[in-house]
Design a protein around this motif. Structure first.
Motif, mmCIF file in Angstrom:
data_model
loop_
_atom_site.group_PDB
_atom_site.id
_atom_site.type_symbol
_atom_site.label_atom_id
_atom_site.label_comp_id
_atom_site.label_asym_id
_atom_site.label_seq_id
_atom_site.Cartn_x
_atom_site.Cartn_y
_atom_site.Cartn_z
ATOM 1 N N THR A 32 0.836 -1.201 0.000
ATOM 2 C CA THR A 32 0.000 0.000 0.000
ATOM 3 C C THR A 32 0.869 1.249 0.000
ATOM 4 O O THR A 32 0.612 2.199 -0.747
ATOM 5 N N MET A 33 1.914 1.251 0.830
ATOM 6 C CA MET A 33 2.815 2.406 0.852
ATOM 7 C C MET A 33 3.570 2.544 -0.462
ATOM 8 O O MET A 33 3.743 3.650 -0.970
ATOM 9 N N ALA A 34 4.016 1.428 -1.021
ATOM 10 C CA ALA A 34 4.777 1.464 -2.277
ATOM 11 C C ALA A 34 3.916 2.008 -3.420
ATOM 12 O O ALA A 34 4.412 2.724 -4.290
ATOM 13 N N GLU A 39 -5.345 7.174 0.687
ATOM 14 C CA GLU A 39 -6.516 6.812 1.512
ATOM 15 C C GLU A 39 -6.304 5.475 2.210
ATOM 16 O O GLU A 39 -6.676 5.307 3.363
ATOM 17 N N GLU A 40 -5.702 4.525 1.508
ATOM 18 C CA GLU A 40 -5.454 3.226 2.126
ATOM 19 C C GLU A 40 -4.372 3.322 3.199
ATOM 20 O O GLU A 40 -4.443 2.651 4.221
ATOM 21 N N ILE A 41 -3.375 4.175 2.949
ATOM 22 C CA ILE A 41 -2.332 4.379 3.952
ATOM 23 C C ILE A 41 -2.954 4.960 5.214
ATOM 24 O O ILE A 41 -2.678 4.517 6.326
ATOM 25 N N ALA A 42 -3.819 5.946 5.035
ATOM 26 C CA ALA A 42 -4.497 6.550 6.186
ATOM 27 C C ALA A 42 -5.360 5.517 6.903
ATOM 28 O O ALA A 42 -5.440 5.513 8.136
ATOM 29 N N ALA A 43 -5.985 4.624 6.152
ATOM 30 C CA ALA A 43 -6.825 3.590 6.771
ATOM 31 C C ALA A 43 -5.982 2.664 7.648
ATOM 32 O O ALA A 43 -6.422 2.258 8.730
ATOM 33 N N TRP A 44 -4.771 2.339 7.217
ATOM 34 C CA TRP A 44 -3.889 1.515 8.053
ATOM 35 C C TRP A 44 -3.599 2.235 9.360
ATOM 36 O O TRP A 44 -3.523 1.645 10.421
ATOM 37 N N GLY A 45 -3.449 3.556 9.281
ATOM 38 C CA GLY A 45 -3.159 4.334 10.475
ATOM 39 C C GLY A 45 -4.342 4.465 11.418
ATOM 40 O O GLY A 45 -4.171 4.738 12.597
ATOM 41 N N ARG A 85 4.695 8.297 6.898
ATOM 42 C CA ARG A 85 3.890 8.646 5.725
ATOM 43 C C ARG A 85 2.626 9.392 6.118
ATOM 44 O O ARG A 85 2.238 10.361 5.472
ATOM 45 N N ILE A 86 1.985 8.963 7.178
ATOM 46 C CA ILE A 86 0.764 9.630 7.639
ATOM 47 C C ILE A 86 1.080 11.046 8.096
ATOM 48 O O ILE A 86 0.365 11.998 7.780
ATOM 49 N N THR A 87 2.187 11.202 8.819
ATOM 50 C CA THR A 87 2.599 12.526 9.288
ATOM 51 C C THR A 87 2.899 13.447 8.108
ATOM 52 O O THR A 87 2.472 14.604 8.086
#
Length: 115
Positions: A32-34, A39-45, A85-87
């Motif tokens: 997801t990060m790659a 939106e998916e990255i934020a969902a992981w967070g 990444r979220i930050t």
């Protein structure tokens, strides 16, 4: 994380299956990060559920401890990267929110009039 069910109907789960599942989740987070899917990255967070090992398994067997420790280190590294990444994403949104997309300010005009 339930594996194949034996004839008795109870789920067949062992530490190897549990570790496989956890590794799959870590790899999915990395992918997801790659892919840069914000939106998916934020969902992981936003995940709030802590993982709780199945109570029926007992301690990790000796032959799987090294694998479990490597997996834990991998999870921690991915979690740190997700936080970064979220930050970054939040900072970018804050900067974008402060930018003005309204009409630009008036520009000074100079008119040359011959007297």
């Amino acid at each position: 994380m339930t594996g194949d069910r034996p004839a008795g109907g109870a789920p067949s789960v062992d530490w190897s299956t549990v570790l496989d599942h956890l590794e799959g989740e870590v790899i999915a987070a990395e992918q997801t990060m790659a892919d840069g899917r914000a939106e998916e990255i934020a969902a992981w967070g936003r995940r709030t559920d802590d993982w709780v090992p199945p109570s029926s398994l007992g301690p990790v067997p000796d032959d799987l401890r090294e694998r479990a420790m490597r997996l834990l280190q991998h999870q921690l590294a991915v979690a740190e990267a997700l936080i970064e990444r979220i930050t970054q994403s939040q900072r970018q949104r804050d900067v974008a929110a402060r930018m003005s997309y309204g009409p630009s300010r008036p520009v000074a005009s100079f008119i040359d009039r011959a007297l």
